[in-house]
Design a protein around this motif. Sequence first.
Motif, PDB file in Angstrom:
ATOM      1  N   SER A 134      67.519 -76.634 -34.802  1.00 54.10           N
ATOM      2  CA  SER A 134      66.530 -77.657 -35.114  1.00 54.10           C
ATOM      3  C   SER A 134      66.655 -78.326 -36.564  1.00 54.10           C
ATOM      4  CB  SER A 134      65.149 -76.916 -35.119  1.00 54.10           C
ATOM      5  OG  SER A 134      65.097 -75.827 -36.101  1.00 54.10           O
ATOM      6  N   SER A 185      66.831 -82.276 -36.784  1.00 52.44           N
ATOM      7  CA  SER A 185      65.756 -82.735 -37.862  1.00 52.44           C
ATOM      8  C   SER A 185      66.401 -83.697 -39.147  1.00 52.44           C
ATOM      9  CB  SER A 185      64.816 -82.068 -38.466  1.00 52.44           C
ATOM     10  OG  SER A 185      65.344 -81.015 -39.289  1.00 52.44           O
ATOM     11  N   ILE A 206      55.466 -78.120 -43.982  1.00 52.51           N
ATOM     12  CA  ILE A 206      55.873 -77.380 -42.553  1.00 52.51           C
ATOM     13  C   ILE A 206      56.571 -75.926 -43.038  1.00 52.51           C
ATOM     14  CG2 ILE A 206      57.416 -77.785 -40.722  1.00 52.51           C
ATOM     15  CD1 ILE A 206      56.781 -80.993 -41.155  1.00 52.51           C
ATOM     16  N   ALA A 264      55.112 -72.691 -41.246  1.00 55.59           N
ATOM     17  CA  ALA A 264      55.823 -71.711 -40.537  1.00 55.59           C
ATOM     18  C   ALA A 264      56.103 -70.577 -40.955  1.00 55.59           C
ATOM     19  CB  ALA A 264      57.146 -72.545 -40.215  1.00 55.59           C
ATOM     20  N   ILE A 267      59.715 -69.991 -30.971  1.00 55.47           N
ATOM     21  CA  ILE A 267      59.275 -71.329 -31.302  1.00 55.47           C
ATOM     22  C   ILE A 267      58.836 -71.419 -32.661  1.00 55.47           C
ATOM     23  CG2 ILE A 267      56.857 -72.426 -30.788  1.00 55.47           C
ATOM     24  CD1 ILE A 267      56.694 -71.090 -28.104  1.00 55.47           C
ATOM     25  N   ILE A 268      58.514 -70.238 -33.563  1.00 56.83           N
ATOM     26  CA  ILE A 268      58.379 -70.314 -34.890  1.00 56.83           C
ATOM     27  C   ILE A 268      59.490 -70.861 -35.631  1.00 56.83           C
ATOM     28  CG2 ILE A 268      57.609 -69.218 -36.848  1.00 56.83           C
ATOM     29  CD1 ILE A 268      55.674 -67.643 -35.195  1.00 56.83           C
ATOM     30  N   ARG A 269      60.731 -70.307 -35.083  1.00 57.62           N
ATOM     31  CA  ARG A 269      61.802 -70.566 -35.755  1.00 57.62           C
ATOM     32  C   ARG A 269      62.219 -71.827 -35.460  1.00 57.62           C
ATOM     33  NH1 ARG A 269      63.979 -68.052 -39.610  1.00 57.62           N
ATOM     34  NH2 ARG A 269      66.163 -67.843 -39.165  1.00 57.62           N
ATOM     35  N   LEU A 270      62.021 -72.488 -34.447  1.00 58.20           N
ATOM     36  CA  LEU A 270      62.218 -74.059 -34.183  1.00 58.20           C
ATOM     37  C   LEU A 270      61.414 -74.810 -35.096  1.00 58.20           C
ATOM     38  CD1 LEU A 270      63.648 -75.844 -32.042  1.00 58.20           C
ATOM     39  CD2 LEU A 270      61.361 -76.065 -30.820  1.00 58.20           C
ATOM     40  N   LEU A 271      60.211 -74.530 -35.563  1.00 57.73           N
ATOM     41  CA  LEU A 271      59.568 -75.213 -36.415  1.00 57.73           C
ATOM     42  C   LEU A 271      59.776 -75.172 -37.710  1.00 57.73           C
ATOM     43  CD1 LEU A 271      56.840 -76.869 -37.026  1.00 57.73           C
ATOM     44  CD2 LEU A 271      55.560 -74.736 -36.977  1.00 57.73           C
ATOM     45  N   HIS A 272      60.192 -73.919 -38.041  1.00 58.42           N
ATOM     46  CA  HIS A 272      60.653 -73.460 -39.150  1.00 58.42           C
ATOM     47  C   HIS A 272      61.840 -74.051 -39.671  1.00 58.42           C
ATOM     48  CE1 HIS A 272      60.744 -69.843 -42.369  1.00 58.42           C
ATOM     49  NE2 HIS A 272      60.435 -71.075 -42.993  1.00 58.42           N
ATOM     50  N   VAL A 304      62.742 -76.950 -38.402  1.00 58.66           N
ATOM     51  CA  VAL A 304      62.529 -78.481 -38.839  1.00 58.66           C
ATOM     52  C   VAL A 304      62.087 -78.618 -40.232  1.00 58.66           C
ATOM     53  CG1 VAL A 304      60.946 -80.304 -38.250  1.00 58.66           C
ATOM     54  CG2 VAL A 304      61.939 -79.194 -36.420  1.00 58.66           C
ATOM     55  N   GLY A 305      61.446 -77.919 -40.818  1.00 57.76           N
ATOM     56  CA  GLY A 305      60.885 -77.945 -42.254  1.00 57.76           C
ATOM     57  C   GLY A 305      62.180 -77.586 -42.970  1.00 57.76           C
TER      58      GLY A 305
END
Length: 400
Positions: free
Chosen positions: A57, A61, A84, A88, A103-108, A110-111
């Motif tokens: 991710s 990103s 972000i 996260a 899912i959280i690792r994916l968002l993290h 991205v940030g």
Amino acid sequence: MNKPKLWTKDFINISLSNFFLFLTFYILLVTLPIFALQEFDSNASQAGLMTTVFLLSAIISRPLAGQWLERGSNRKVLLTALIIFAAASLLYFFPKTVTGFLIIRLLHGVGFGMATTAVGAIVADLIPSSRRGEGMGYFVMSTNMAMVLGPFVGLTAIQQWGAKTMFILTVIVAIGALITGLTVKLTNTEEPNRKVIVPAFSLKSFFEPSAVSIAIVGSFLAIVYSALLSFVSVYANEIHVPEVSSLFFVVYAIILLMSRPFTGRWLDQYGPNVIVFPSIVLFAIGMFVLSQSGGPITFLVSAGMIGLGWGTLFPTFQTIAIQNAAPRKRGLATATFLSIYDIGIALGSFLVGLIAAKMDFSSLYFLCSFYILIGAVLYYFMQVRKPEMKRQQYLNVKEQ
């Protein structure tokens, strides 16, 4: 003649923000697989996905962040990314399944990808052009310090006080990245009235071509570096020196810190080739010494040589990527360099794991020392022997 000032408040704060970003990354890198195995009774492949999803991710990103940096405000991109990233970090307390954590690792990721791209672009603007090699070297030291402290802090926290305390610690560190990022002022580097016309969707709009060649060289050598990150502690057990395995990156960082005032200045004074070729040779010799280690002394001597070799190469390559690009393309150049570099790290971890199943680590590191020397040939053909037109373009950008 007085040199332009390097150690400004903004340079220190952006370096601290970068330090906190990578400290969070390294704390979670070593602890989340352990947490997944213990808490969810996961298998090794599921635990490994904690890192893979995060890096993927981040890689995806970064080009998007680079394009946003080219079109808009560096400060807006940085603060959005840090928010972000911090948000996260708060979410790790809630999931009850491996899927939720992924899912959280994916968002993290991205940030993290956006933030590291923005930080790299901003620091390139803050450093005086005549001291860019020196400044980037000091800036990358913040990453090296996080690499040394992160695993130690993370493992100590989860082993001594449990996962909840470890997650609280990562939240505090992530907020530290946000606070230090908020204090950076970019009034002298922002160009709010600049209009940049970029195609709505094209490969060129997401990657900076001038940074690709040096990024490929960095990614090629990063494969070996990933073998150190992932397996040097396992190798220490294999050669019966587990008591000094935790000191490997400490020695690495100390030697790197001692050399930084000299190597950065030499880069600015004499150009990258004077730094790159000796550093590649030192990196190769360090890996050879590591492969032949039979005790703690040679093990730690190799750490110092690798720190001086690879620890000098990475900031040098990133400096080249930035200098090869036009000023308004620095964000995109940073994104391009880090994305391709991270592909090397991710690919290396996978390939080295496969190869390690077929041979012992001593033989693997021995082969790596020769592989690194191929990197010198790759650098020569991809960076030194450029067409004259590209060479002149590089010189013109450097003079700006």
